[in-house]
Write a protein that holds these residues in place. Structure first.
Motif, short mmCIF file in Angstrom:
data_model
loop_
_atom_site.label_atom_id
_atom_site.label_comp_id
_atom_site.label_asym_id
_atom_site.label_seq_id
_atom_site.Cartn_x
_atom_site.Cartn_y
_atom_site.Cartn_z
N PRO A 207 0.47 -1.46 0.04
CA PRO A 207 -0.11 0.20 0.35
C PRO A 207 0.77 1.23 -0.83
O PRO A 207 0.35 2.07 -0.53
CB PRO A 207 -0.49 0.28 1.55
N GLU A 208 1.96 1.29 0.56
CA GLU A 208 3.25 2.14 0.86
C GLU A 208 3.37 3.10 -0.73
O GLU A 208 4.07 3.82 -1.20
CB GLU A 208 4.40 2.78 1.51
N MET A 209 3.34 2.36 -1.80
CA MET A 209 3.76 2.01 -3.04
C MET A 209 2.01 2.42 -3.79
O MET A 209 2.61 3.74 -4.48
CB MET A 209 4.16 1.05 -3.49
N LEU A 210 1.07 2.19 -3.56
CA LEU A 210 -0.52 2.32 -4.45
C LEU A 210 -0.68 3.76 -3.66
O LEU A 210 -1.53 4.27 -4.62
CB LEU A 210 -1.09 1.27 -3.90
N VAL A 211 -0.87 3.94 -2.60
CA VAL A 211 -1.91 5.25 -2.30
C VAL A 211 -1.09 6.72 -2.63
O VAL A 211 -1.33 7.75 -3.86
CB VAL A 211 -1.14 5.47 -0.46
N PRO A 212 0.73 6.47 -2.34
CA PRO A 212 0.85 7.92 -3.78
C PRO A 212 0.52 7.64 -4.67
O PRO A 212 0.31 8.99 -5.34
CB PRO A 212 2.11 8.17 -3.14
N LEU A 213 1.07 6.96 -5.50
CA LEU A 213 0.70 6.65 -7.30
C LEU A 213 -0.97 7.18 -7.27
O LEU A 213 -1.33 7.79 -8.19
CB LEU A 213 0.91 4.86 -7.40
N ALA A 214 -1.65 6.35 -6.56
CA ALA A 214 -3.15 6.41 -7.43
C ALA A 214 -3.40 8.43 -6.67
O ALA A 214 -4.26 8.78 -7.49
CB ALA A 214 -3.85 5.59 -5.49
N LEU A 215 -2.93 8.95 -5.93
CA LEU A 215 -2.52 10.08 -5.47
C LEU A 215 -2.58 11.12 -6.85
O LEU A 215 -3.21 12.01 -7.35
CB LEU A 215 -1.83 10.56 -4.65
N PHE A 216 -1.93 10.49 -6.99
CA PHE A 216 -0.51 11.57 -8.85
C PHE A 216 -1.82 11.32 -9.75
O PHE A 216 -1.92 12.14 -10.34
CB PHE A 216 1.32 10.64 -8.87
N LEU A 217 -1.94 9.96 -10.12
CA LEU A 217 -2.89 9.81 -11.52
C LEU A 217 -4.71 10.60 -10.57
O LEU A 217 -4.66 11.05 -11.81
CB LEU A 217 -3.53 8.09 -11.49
N LEU A 218 -4.84 11.12 -9.76
CA LEU A 218 -6.20 11.56 -9.61
C LEU A 218 -6.28 12.73 -9.58
O LEU A 218 -6.45 13.51 -10.03
CB LEU A 218 -6.46 11.17 -8.00
N TRP A 219 -4.54 13.33 -9.68
CA TRP A 219 -3.59 15.10 -9.67
C TRP A 219 -4.18 15.59 -11.23
O TRP A 219 -4.21 16.05 -11.84
CB TRP A 219 -2.96 14.96 -9.21
N LYS A 220 -3.74 14.23 -11.54
CA LYS A 220 -3.30 13.71 -13.72
C LYS A 220 -4.58 13.57 -14.43
O LYS A 220 -4.86 13.56 -15.13
CB LYS A 220 -2.34 12.81 -13.98
N ARG A 221 -5.52 13.25 -13.78
CA ARG A 221 -6.67 13.19 -13.85
C ARG A 221 -6.68 11.82 -15.06
O ARG A 221 -7.33 12.01 -16.39
CB ARG A 221 -7.20 14.24 -14.75
N GLN A 222 -5.94 10.76 -14.70
CA GLN A 222 -5.94 9.92 -15.26
C GLN A 222 -7.38 8.69 -14.75
O GLN A 222 -7.62 7.63 -13.77
CB GLN A 222 -4.81 8.91 -14.78
N ARG A 223 -8.22 9.01 -15.27
CA ARG A 223 -9.92 8.49 -15.12
C ARG A 223 -9.65 7.47 -15.49
O ARG A 223 -10.19 5.96 -14.88
CB ARG A 223 -10.46 8.97 -15.38
N GLY A 224 -9.14 7.33 -16.97
CA GLY A 224 -9.04 5.58 -16.60
C GLY A 224 -8.32 4.68 -16.54
O GLY A 224 -9.01 3.30 -16.05
#
Length: 284
Positions: A207-224
């Motif tokens: 999870p320590e890898m997934l959480v920051p990555l998910a936040l980054f994808l949300l910021w970049k609007r990678q909705r897909g």
């Protein structure tokens, strides 16, 4: 293609060396590969010895012992003991670390726990070898802008990197995570965002890898990507709760804190180390 999708970078034919320069580069690359192979033979020899004899070293199959024991606990209907101090060491081969991963991952090891330990370790090592081949292919594709000789050096450097061979000795799953990263990157670069989200699901184990990555994808609007990754995450959490129960799931972070009193988990790289470093000291 969604906003912020990673674009492929293609090398220009004009920029590629030709003639003597190309041969010189190829020879240098071959020399570099040879040096890497020579430097890493000790580590790979340890991996081979461990494959043949899991008691070859004190640290042989050290991490795999915990995974094997966790799978056996789930298979025996004792998943509630996954995060009880001392249970893992008493269940599998003694000497392994406690089980630090989320409950979902223990389910993966159930089939391995149904066969003798040595056989299970060799099964997992064979799968890890396949993952190594996948990682090499992904790295070759990712490094496409680089000339073929130096791409070969990059792949050789990865294969001969000490953490890779040592991961075989310990029975780790790091190559699964690196394949997840590499595969998701290539899929996103090709505009296949939903498949990239699926490729990232192994990060649920870290999870320590997934959480920051998910936040980054949300910021970049990678909705897909998030359209497939977020439902998979919810499903993973639900399965974990079903395995150990609500009380066991809530107790999981506190288990990590408690184990910091007995293990040097505060020095580990990962979610376990972060929690133990932040909260474990107050319990000593």
């Amino acid at each position: 293609m969604s906003r912020g999708t990673i674009q492929a970078v293609r090398p220009s034919p004009e920029g590629r060396p030709t003639g003597l320069r190309a041969w010189r580069g190829a020879l240098l690359a071959a020399a570099a590969c040879g040096a890497l192979i020579a430097l890493s033979m000790v580590h790979w020899w340890q991996a081979i010895e461990t494959f043949l004899d899991t008691s070859a070293y004190n640290f042989s199959a050290y991490d795999f012992r915990s995974f094997y024991a966790a799978g056996r606990l789930v298979a025996e209907g004792r998943a509630h003991d996954l995060y009880t101090h001392g249970t893992i060491a008493a269940t599998g081969r003694a000497g392994g670390e406690p089980y630090f991963n989320p409950p979902l991952f223990a389910l993966f090891w159930v089939p391995f726990s149904l066969v003798p330990f040595d056989v299970a370790y060799r099964m997992w090592t064979s799968i890890t070898l396949c993952l190594l081949a996948v990682n090499c292919w992904l790295l070759w594709r990712i490094a496409a802008p680089v000339g073929r000789p130096w791409r070969a050096v990059l792949v050789a450097a990865f294969v001969m990197w000490a953490p890779v061979s040592h991961g075989f000795v310990l029975g780790q799953y790091s190559l699964l995570l690196s394949a997840s990263w590499g595969g998701a990157y290539l899929l996103m670069r090709g505009g296949r965002d939903r498949l990239a989200g699926i490729a990232l699901t192994p990060l649920l184990l870290k999870p320590e890898m997934l959480v920051p990555l998910a936040l980054f994808l949300l910021w970049k609007r990678q909705r897909g990507v998030l359209a497939t990754l977020l439902p998979a995450t919810v499903a993973g959490i639900a399965i974990s709760i079903a395995i150990v129960g609500p009380v066991g799931a809530i107790d999981y972070p506190f288990y990590l804190i408690r184990e910091s009193q007995f293990q040097r988990v505060d020095a580990m790289f990962g979610w376990t180390g972060v929690i133990a470093w932040a909260f474990g000291a107050s319990l000593h």
